[in-house]
Design a protein around this motif. Sequence first.
Motif, PDB file in Angstrom:
ATOM      1  N   THR A 161       0.832  -1.321   0.019  1.00 16.25           N
ATOM      2  CA  THR A 161       0.132  -0.014  -0.204  1.00 16.25           C
ATOM      3  C   THR A 161       0.911   1.326   0.117  1.00 16.25           C
ATOM      4  OG1 THR A 161      -1.816  -1.001   1.229  1.00 16.25           O
ATOM      5  CG2 THR A 161      -2.264   0.989   1.582  1.00 16.25           C
ATOM      6  N   ALA A 162       1.117   1.525   0.333  1.00 16.97           N
ATOM      7  CA  ALA A 162       2.677   2.469   0.792  1.00 16.97           C
ATOM      8  C   ALA A 162       4.006   3.201  -0.548  1.00 16.97           C
ATOM      9  CB  ALA A 162       4.122   2.479   1.969  1.00 16.97           C
ATOM     10  N   CYS A 163       3.573   1.953  -1.297  1.00 16.55           N
ATOM     11  CA  CYS A 163       5.159   1.652  -2.327  1.00 16.55           C
ATOM     12  C   CYS A 163       3.720   1.961  -3.479  1.00 16.55           C
ATOM     13  CB  CYS A 163       5.136   0.097  -2.866  1.00 16.55           C
ATOM     14  SG  CYS A 163       6.845  -0.309  -1.612  1.00 16.55           S
ATOM     15  N   ARG A 164       2.079   1.504  -3.526  1.00 15.67           N
ATOM     16  CA  ARG A 164       1.422   2.437  -4.462  1.00 15.67           C
ATOM     17  C   ARG A 164       1.117   3.572  -3.792  1.00 15.67           C
ATOM     18  NH1 ARG A 164       2.904  -1.825  -6.778  1.00 15.67           N
ATOM     19  NH2 ARG A 164       1.897  -3.202  -6.886  1.00 15.67           N
ATOM     20  N   LYS A 165       0.590   4.148  -2.839  1.00 19.91           N
ATOM     21  CA  LYS A 165       0.964   5.503  -2.689  1.00 19.91           C
ATOM     22  C   LYS A 165       2.087   6.743  -3.045  1.00 19.91           C
ATOM     23  CE  LYS A 165      -3.431   4.811   1.059  1.00 19.91           C
ATOM     24  NZ  LYS A 165      -3.426   4.875   2.323  1.00 19.91           N
ATOM     25  N   ILE A 166       3.167   5.554  -2.943  1.00 18.18           N
ATOM     26  CA  ILE A 166       4.327   7.112  -2.910  1.00 18.18           C
ATOM     27  C   ILE A 166       4.322   7.249  -4.687  1.00 18.18           C
ATOM     28  CG2 ILE A 166       7.094   7.176  -3.051  1.00 18.18           C
ATOM     29  CD1 ILE A 166       6.696   5.539  -0.223  1.00 18.18           C
ATOM     30  N   SER A 167       4.972   5.827  -5.349  1.00 19.12           N
ATOM     31  CA  SER A 167       4.178   6.199  -6.473  1.00 19.12           C
ATOM     32  C   SER A 167       2.756   6.735  -7.411  1.00 19.12           C
ATOM     33  CB  SER A 167       4.259   4.705  -7.245  1.00 19.12           C
ATOM     34  OG  SER A 167       5.338   3.460  -6.694  1.00 19.12           O
ATOM     35  N   ASN A 168       1.934   6.979  -6.347  1.00 19.53           N
ATOM     36  CA  ASN A 168       0.851   7.505  -7.288  1.00 19.53           C
ATOM     37  C   ASN A 168       1.371   8.881  -7.295  1.00 19.53           C
ATOM     38  OD1 ASN A 168      -1.336   6.913  -8.738  1.00 19.53           O
ATOM     39  ND2 ASN A 168      -2.214   8.131  -7.432  1.00 19.53           N
ATOM     40  N   THR A 169       1.792   9.692  -5.473  1.00 14.91           N
ATOM     41  CA  THR A 169       2.801  10.562  -5.596  1.00 14.91           C
ATOM     42  C   THR A 169       3.189  11.327  -6.805  1.00 14.91           C
ATOM     43  OG1 THR A 169       1.909  10.435  -3.229  1.00 14.91           O
ATOM     44  CG2 THR A 169       3.485  12.392  -4.016  1.00 14.91           C
ATOM     45  N   ILE A 170       4.502  10.599  -6.729  1.00 13.88           N
ATOM     46  CA  ILE A 170       5.407  11.029  -7.956  1.00 13.88           C
ATOM     47  C   ILE A 170       4.885  11.176  -9.433  1.00 13.88           C
ATOM     48  CG2 ILE A 170       7.555  10.460  -9.261  1.00 13.88           C
ATOM     49  CD1 ILE A 170       8.358   8.647  -6.448  1.00 13.88           C
ATOM     50  N   GLY A 171       3.274   9.889  -9.536  1.00 12.44           N
ATOM     51  CA  GLY A 171       3.169  10.558 -11.189  1.00 12.44           C
ATOM     52  C   GLY A 171       1.667  11.747 -11.291  1.00 12.44           C
ATOM     53  N   HIS A 172       1.473  12.235  -9.642  1.00 11.58           N
ATOM     54  CA  HIS A 172       0.360  13.563  -9.520  1.00 11.58           C
ATOM     55  C   HIS A 172       1.038  14.138  -9.013  1.00 11.58           C
ATOM     56  CE1 HIS A 172      -3.374  10.165 -10.439  1.00 11.58           C
ATOM     57  NE2 HIS A 172      -2.480   9.706 -11.110  1.00 11.58           N
ATOM     58  N   SER A 212      -5.546  22.086 -13.492  1.00 12.32           N
ATOM     59  CA  SER A 212      -4.852  20.043 -13.503  1.00 12.32           C
ATOM     60  C   SER A 212      -4.211  19.791 -12.141  1.00 12.32           C
ATOM     61  CB  SER A 212      -4.148  20.453 -14.787  1.00 12.32           C
ATOM     62  OG  SER A 212      -5.598  20.332 -16.034  1.00 12.32           O
ATOM     63  N   SER A 213      -3.421  20.712 -11.971  1.00 12.14           N
ATOM     64  CA  SER A 213      -2.353  20.427 -11.218  1.00 12.14           C
ATOM     65  C   SER A 213      -3.872  20.401 -10.134  1.00 12.14           C
ATOM     66  CB  SER A 213      -1.735  21.644 -10.602  1.00 12.14           C
ATOM     67  OG  SER A 213      -0.817  21.893 -11.576  1.00 12.14           O
ATOM     68  N   ALA A 214      -4.580  21.336  -9.249  1.00  9.69           N
ATOM     69  CA  ALA A 214      -5.074  21.005  -8.246  1.00  9.69           C
ATOM     70  C   ALA A 214      -6.035  19.296  -8.101  1.00  9.69           C
ATOM     71  CB  ALA A 214      -6.299  22.280  -8.109  1.00  9.69           C
ATOM     72  N   VAL A 215      -6.196  19.592  -9.066  1.00  9.63           N
ATOM     73  CA  VAL A 215      -7.030  18.073  -9.619  1.00  9.63           C
ATOM     74  C   VAL A 215      -6.018  16.761  -9.564  1.00  9.63           C
ATOM     75  CG1 VAL A 215      -7.967  16.426 -10.678  1.00  9.63           C
ATOM     76  CG2 VAL A 215      -8.868  18.683 -11.461  1.00  9.63           C
ATOM     77  N   TYR A 216      -5.117  17.041  -9.619  1.00 11.72           N
ATOM     78  CA  TYR A 216      -3.812  16.338  -9.492  1.00 11.72           C
ATOM     79  C   TYR A 216      -3.426  15.521  -8.132  1.00 11.72           C
ATOM     80  CZ  TYR A 216      -1.867  14.819 -13.874  1.00 11.72           C
ATOM     81  OH  TYR A 216      -1.345  14.068 -15.568  1.00 11.72           O
ATOM     82  N   ILE A 217      -3.489  16.988  -7.111  1.00 10.16           N
ATOM     83  CA  ILE A 217      -3.285  17.195  -6.233  1.00 10.16           C
ATOM     84  C   ILE A 217      -4.317  16.587  -5.115  1.00 10.16           C
ATOM     85  CG2 ILE A 217      -2.587  18.826  -3.957  1.00 10.16           C
ATOM     86  CD1 ILE A 217      -1.024  20.694  -6.412  1.00 10.16           C
TER      87      ILE A 217
END
Length: 466
Positions: free
Chosen positions: A318-329, A422-427
């Motif tokens: 779960t932590a890996c997925r969230k960190i990866s997605n944070t990098i991606g978004h 778009s940045s706000a939606v990502y965040i």
Amino acid sequence: MKSEEESTVSKPSACLGVRHAQALLLFLAMLIAYGMRVNMSMAIVSMTDTDLENSFDWGSKTQSLILSSFFWGYAVLQVPGGEMAARFGGKVLVLTCIVVNSAVSLLIPIGAYYGGWQMVCACRVIQGLSQGFLVPSMHHLIGKWFPLEEKSRFGTFVHSGGQLGTAVQLMISGFISSYWGWPAIFYVNGTIGAVWAAVYVFLGSSTPQTSKVISDEEKMYILTSLGHVGEQKKLKTPWKAIFTSVPFIALIVAHSGQNWGFWTLMTEIPSYMKQVMGVDIGANGVMSALPYLTMYLLSFPLGYLVDLIQKKKWLSITACRKISNTIGHWGPAVALIGLTYAPAGDATTAVIILCVVVGLNAGQYTGYLLVHIDMAPNFGGTLMGITNCIANFVSILAPLVAGLILTDQTDPDQWRIVFYLSSAVYIVCNLIFIIFGTSERQTWNEPESKDTDDDVTTEKNVEKVV
């Protein structure tokens, strides 16, 4: 629970196995499908160039209809595609997708000559409909074929084929059109797809159990890792549990945020670069492809890093997925704001920032994109069908909102509003995913009632046919 004997099954000694061949075939399927998805964007430039032979007098509205027609059908079969993958197996649906797209691609030049733009639109709608099977079926196949220890790298490799397909198509279509004419773009795509389909008929398989070429050692390794040892029953989809699951709703939000940002970039960046930065990126295939090549290349170290972290047990999945997605978004969110402050006319700086924006988005591959399978591998294809369906409607909405804001495309301040939005939606969407999302196996993945329908053996029967 796995037995002690099952849990000690070791990785096969061979460096390459059938699962690697499946990964390569699925990667190529994504590459071919996405290439046929975007080839019209490049072909239509030559098709409407009145200085060339065999051109058409199609105005901007007609061209927009042709370019958008693919997506009219694309969202329709997302959810049914996931369910059909669970019933019939992913192989037959991926095969159907590529065969139909290849056949239609070969027919588009003839359709354009004899049926006009209406026939071209009809062809693109059919291609979009059949590609509705693609992503849900890919998720189903990834969930069946790749061990937990290797899922991130294989899943990333397979999905990255779409970005490489986009990049390659943007780079070579102009050359193909220049040397052989625009019909050759569709003939080359259709022929390559047909060759892939012929190979996949013999080597592809929906599951390790139905593969005719896999070794017993590799099969047991995969099945043990996934907990699929023994008879696999077709479970009834727990629709109520799915749609009332808070982690799944967070997954829908993450997928929707991804599509909003990505398709804002895909549709609006060429106009921004031309109108504000003075760079006609749309006329330069290599320049157009660079961001997607960057995304493709960055996907591999991310995939291997996540698998390494999992192997070493440094972080939870779960932590890996969230960190990866944070990098991606969040990475693209920051870089996108930086793009609005790049000096006008400085093409090099603008393209570098654009490569960072799109390249960091590779984090999605090891982020939310694999959570469907983490949460409920028995329904991974169905979950992807649901989120992809909803997210694709967001894809249609994002450019429309940008169009409402951009009353003057030469005004940098209006573009800043689009990019800040778009940045706000990502965040915001990623924040919701961080708070409520999870990769923990959900209880509804294995409903208490394991009633099977009358077609438990359907997948095996279909495998025999194809």
